[in-house]
Design a protein around this motif. Structure first.
Motif, mmCIF file in Angstrom:
data_model
loop_
_atom_site.group_PDB
_atom_site.id
_atom_site.type_symbol
_atom_site.label_atom_id
_atom_site.label_comp_id
_atom_site.label_asym_id
_atom_site.label_seq_id
_atom_site.Cartn_x
_atom_site.Cartn_y
_atom_site.Cartn_z
ATOM 1 N N LEU A 181 29.605 -5.062 -22.688
ATOM 2 C CA LEU A 181 30.058 -6.096 -21.765
ATOM 3 C C LEU A 181 31.577 -6.275 -21.854
ATOM 4 C CD1 LEU A 181 28.947 -8.080 -19.699
ATOM 5 C CD2 LEU A 181 28.744 -9.752 -21.519
ATOM 6 N N ALA A 182 32.104 -6.297 -23.057
ATOM 7 C CA ALA A 182 33.552 -6.455 -23.241
ATOM 8 C C ALA A 182 34.316 -5.275 -22.644
ATOM 9 C CB ALA A 182 33.881 -6.598 -24.723
ATOM 10 N N ASN A 183 33.806 -4.066 -22.852
ATOM 11 C CA ASN A 183 34.475 -2.891 -22.283
ATOM 12 C C ASN A 183 34.433 -2.901 -20.763
ATOM 13 O OD1 ASN A 183 35.362 -1.694 -24.662
ATOM 14 N ND2 ASN A 183 33.411 -0.666 -24.982
ATOM 15 N N MET A 184 33.320 -3.329 -20.200
ATOM 16 C CA MET A 184 33.233 -3.425 -18.741
ATOM 17 C C MET A 184 34.184 -4.496 -18.215
ATOM 18 S SD MET A 184 29.160 -2.879 -17.919
ATOM 19 C CE MET A 184 29.148 -4.432 -17.122
ATOM 20 N N ALA A 185 34.326 -5.596 -18.926
ATOM 21 C CA ALA A 185 35.205 -6.684 -18.486
ATOM 22 C C ALA A 185 36.668 -6.243 -18.467
ATOM 23 C CB ALA A 185 35.031 -7.895 -19.389
ATOM 24 N N GLU A 186 37.035 -5.325 -19.353
ATOM 25 C CA GLU A 186 38.411 -4.859 -19.432
ATOM 26 C C GLU A 186 38.722 -3.742 -18.434
ATOM 27 O OE1 GLU A 186 38.829 -3.762 -23.500
ATOM 28 O OE2 GLU A 186 38.834 -5.838 -24.192
ATOM 29 N N TYR B 43 29.018 -9.114 -12.678
ATOM 30 C CA TYR B 43 28.119 -10.250 -12.896
ATOM 31 C C TYR B 43 26.671 -9.782 -12.946
ATOM 32 C CZ TYR B 43 25.516 -14.526 -12.150
ATOM 33 O OH TYR B 43 24.623 -15.546 -12.268
ATOM 34 N N SER B 44 26.292 -8.899 -12.041
ATOM 35 C CA SER B 44 24.921 -8.379 -12.031
ATOM 36 C C SER B 44 24.615 -7.619 -13.320
ATOM 37 C CB SER B 44 24.707 -7.458 -10.834
ATOM 38 O OG SER B 44 24.843 -8.168 -9.633
ATOM 39 N N MET B 45 25.550 -6.812 -13.770
ATOM 40 C CA MET B 45 25.336 -6.053 -14.998
ATOM 41 C C MET B 45 25.287 -6.969 -16.215
ATOM 42 S SD MET B 45 24.539 -3.327 -16.308
ATOM 43 C CE MET B 45 24.934 -1.752 -15.675
ATOM 44 N N ALA B 46 26.092 -8.027 -16.201
ATOM 45 C CA ALA B 46 26.044 -8.997 -17.305
ATOM 46 C C ALA B 46 24.660 -9.643 -17.375
ATOM 47 C CB ALA B 46 27.131 -10.053 -17.125
ATOM 48 N N CYS B 47 24.076 -9.920 -16.234
ATOM 49 C CA CYS B 47 22.717 -10.492 -16.205
ATOM 50 C C CYS B 47 21.700 -9.499 -16.750
ATOM 51 C CB CYS B 47 22.343 -10.908 -14.789
ATOM 52 S SG CYS B 47 23.269 -12.319 -14.185
ATOM 53 N N VAL B 48 21.845 -8.232 -16.382
ATOM 54 C CA VAL B 48 20.937 -7.195 -16.885
ATOM 55 C C VAL B 48 21.054 -7.085 -18.407
ATOM 56 C CG1 VAL B 48 20.503 -4.703 -16.916
ATOM 57 C CG2 VAL B 48 20.856 -5.888 -14.744
ATOM 58 N N LEU B 49 22.282 -7.074 -18.911
ATOM 59 C CA LEU B 49 22.476 -6.968 -20.357
ATOM 60 C C LEU B 49 21.907 -8.183 -21.089
ATOM 61 C CD1 LEU B 49 26.066 -5.438 -20.522
ATOM 62 C CD2 LEU B 49 23.875 -4.288 -20.884
ATOM 63 N N GLU B 50 22.046 -9.349 -20.506
ATOM 64 C CA GLU B 50 21.480 -10.549 -21.119
ATOM 65 C C GLU B 50 19.952 -10.456 -21.161
ATOM 66 O OE1 GLU B 50 21.347 -13.892 -23.233
ATOM 67 O OE2 GLU B 50 23.185 -12.869 -22.671
ATOM 68 N N ASN B 51 19.356 -9.933 -20.106
ATOM 69 C CA ASN B 51 17.904 -9.755 -20.100
ATOM 70 C C ASN B 51 17.468 -8.721 -21.135
ATOM 71 O OD1 ASN B 51 17.359 -11.670 -18.139
ATOM 72 N ND2 ASN B 51 17.607 -10.208 -16.475
ATOM 73 N N LEU B 52 18.251 -7.666 -21.309
ATOM 74 C CA LEU B 52 17.934 -6.683 -22.348
ATOM 75 C C LEU B 52 17.956 -7.325 -23.727
ATOM 76 C CD1 LEU B 52 19.864 -3.485 -21.206
ATOM 77 C CD2 LEU B 52 17.393 -3.832 -21.272
ATOM 78 N N ARG B 53 18.898 -8.209 -23.948
ATOM 79 C CA ARG B 53 18.983 -8.901 -25.232
ATOM 80 C C ARG B 53 17.709 -9.719 -25.494
ATOM 81 N NH1 ARG B 53 24.201 -11.736 -25.480
ATOM 82 N NH2 ARG B 53 24.904 -9.720 -26.197
#
Length: 58
Positions: free
Chosen positions: A18-23, A33-43
């Motif tokens: 997530l940090a690398n994508m944000a940079e 934003y969509s990918m952040a939601c996907v990563l949160e669901n994976l967590r």
């Protein structure tokens, strides 16, 4: 590896992604934003992934 260690490592990996994508300037904010939601669901599914991986090992 215990479930707690797996969860900590998995969470750290998702945070780094997530940090690398944000940079990355080429990432579209809406897609980010969509990918952040996907990563949160994976967590959220970390215990399930651990159980599936652990089951294959046994």
């Amino acid at each position: 590896m215990t479930e707690e260690e797996f969860d900590a490592t998995f969470t750290y990996t998702l945070d780094v992604l997530l940090a690398n994508m944000a940079e990355e300037p080429e990432i579209d904010p809406e897609k980010f934003y969509s990918m952040a939601c996907v990563l949160e669901n994976l967590r959220f599914f970390s215990p399930i992934f651990y159980g599936a991986l652990r089951g294959k090992k046994d």
